[in-house]
Scaffold this active site. Structure first.
Site, PDB file in Angstrom:
ATOM      1  N   LYS A  12       3.943   7.967   1.697  1.00  0.00           N
ATOM      2  CA  LYS A  12       2.870   7.205   2.326  1.00  0.00           C
ATOM      3  C   LYS A  12       2.753   5.865   1.612  1.00  0.00           C
ATOM      4  CE  LYS A  12      -0.291   8.176   5.575  1.00  0.00           C
ATOM      5  NZ  LYS A  12       0.088   8.741   6.883  1.00  0.00           N
ATOM      6  N   THR A  57       2.999  13.323   4.678  1.00  0.00           N
ATOM      7  CA  THR A  57       2.595  12.065   4.054  1.00  0.00           C
ATOM      8  C   THR A  57       1.076  11.923   4.052  1.00  0.00           C
ATOM      9  OG1 THR A  57       2.758  10.795   6.116  1.00  0.00           O
ATOM     10  CG2 THR A  57       4.744  10.968   4.763  1.00  0.00           C
ATOM     11  N   ASP A  58       0.406  12.547   5.011  1.00  0.00           N
ATOM     12  CA  ASP A  58      -1.053  12.514   5.019  1.00  0.00           C
ATOM     13  C   ASP A  58      -1.613  13.214   3.791  1.00  0.00           C
ATOM     14  OD1 ASP A  58      -3.516  11.818   6.676  1.00  0.00           O
ATOM     15  OD2 ASP A  58      -3.841  13.968   6.332  1.00  0.00           O
ATOM     16  N   HIS A 259       9.185 -27.443  -6.179  1.00  0.00           N
ATOM     17  CA  HIS A 259       9.570 -28.839  -6.396  1.00  0.00           C
ATOM     18  C   HIS A 259       8.407 -29.801  -6.139  1.00  0.00           C
ATOM     19  CE1 HIS A 259      13.701 -27.639  -6.839  1.00  0.00           C
ATOM     20  NE2 HIS A 259      13.709 -27.073  -5.653  1.00  0.00           N
TER      21      HIS A 259
END
Length: 307
Positions: A12, A57-58, A259
């Site tokens: 996640k 993944t939760d 620059h």
């Protein structure tokens, strides 16, 4: 032709967690962006779609928030270590956990003095303004036996308005750049440093102090180096860190050269004596290098800091 599964990982990404610690009327903030990546015995989910070894993944997201409560957030590194250890030791199929964290700093708003008709400064300890100097980062990787901690920062813009030159370079038919013996040197620092703490039996670094001191030495080297090239300044920045911080063995920088070109004011009858510049945002030179303690091998990925 048969195919096989190569390197793979899942997790996640960018779990935003803010932890408020209430010390009476005084509050403290830790503001993190946490990404979790897990790898291990995951062949079957790719080959057949079986989720038997897959931690959702939760669930990893929920773990981040639960750990913020259960363990607190002493530092980004310590929080990542807690998470990595948990995922590897609690789930047999998971062999390696990599935790990447960005930390956003806050500082207290200075309130009116105590004699003001408004709430006194002694009573206001819960108001903050987001710091804009840099984003602190860390990456913790754990495989069940050894640790790799790579910390650092990004988006730290620094400038020397003098004590920088650039001349004596290779010239060919396409060269138009004029040699400079007094120029602005500015860059937006993206840096990572690798700790030599790799084992639980070793004494763990003081992560907060280490970050503060590493940044201090890096900035002092930038300010104190009379620069003939951005490469020279980069090397001095990394060397100063390694020489003063024994817990760090490797430093890698990616330094875009921001620059500043002198504006031609002669058409207006004006002399530009290193006073008025055009700040160009792109294209820019990009200087990158790794600095190592003698005898150490490089481990920071070369693409961790660059474009």
């Amino acid at each position: 032709m048969p195919t096989i599964l190569g390197q793979n990982q899942y997790g996640k990404a960018e779990n935003r967690v803010v932890k408020i610690t209430r010390d009476g009327a005084t509050h403290h903030i830790k503001d993190l962006n946490v990404s979790v990546s897990l790898s291990g015995d995951m062949e079957e989910v790719h080959y057949s779609g079986s989720n038997a070894n897959v931690l959702p993944t939760d669930t990893t997201k929920n773990t981040v928030y639960a750990f913020a409560k259960e363990h607190g957030i002493e530092s980004a590194e310590q929080f990542g270590i807690h998470l990595a250890r948990h995922f590897v030791t609690s789930q047999e199929p998971i062999k390696t956990a990599r935790i990447r964290i960005e930390e956003y700093a806050w500082e207290r708003i200075e309130a009116a003095d105590a004699n003001s008709r408004f709430i006194g400064a002694d009573e206001v300890k819960h108001s903050f303004v987001r710091k804009g100097q840099e984003t602190r980062v860390t990456q913790i990787t754990y495989d069940g036996s050894s640790w790799e901690v790579i910390s650092g920062l990004k988006d730290l813009v620094v400038m020397n308005s003098t004590n920088s030159e650039f001349w004596g370079y290779v010239k060919d038919k396409y060269t138009t750049l004029k040699e400079a013996h007094d120029r602005i040197l500015a860059t937006q620092v993206s840096g990572r440093w690798r700790f030599n703490w790799t084992d639980d039996d070793q004494r763990m670094p003081h992560w907060e102090k280490s970050y503060e001191q590493t940044k201090k030495h890096m900035l002092q080297a930038f300010a104190e180096t009379y620069s003939l090239s951005l490469q020279q300044t980069l090397y001095q920045m990394g060397s100063r860190i390694i020489e003063n911080r024994g817990e760090i063995d490797e430093v890698r920088f990616s330094l875009p050269n921001k620059h500043h070109f002198l504006v031609d004011l002669e058409p207006f009858g004006l002399k530009n004596d290193n006073e008025v510049y055009f700040a160009a945002d792109r294209p820019y030179g990009l200087i990158e290098a790794t600095i190592l303690r003698d005898g150490c091998e490089p481990h920071i990925p070369v693409d961790l800091t660059n474009l």
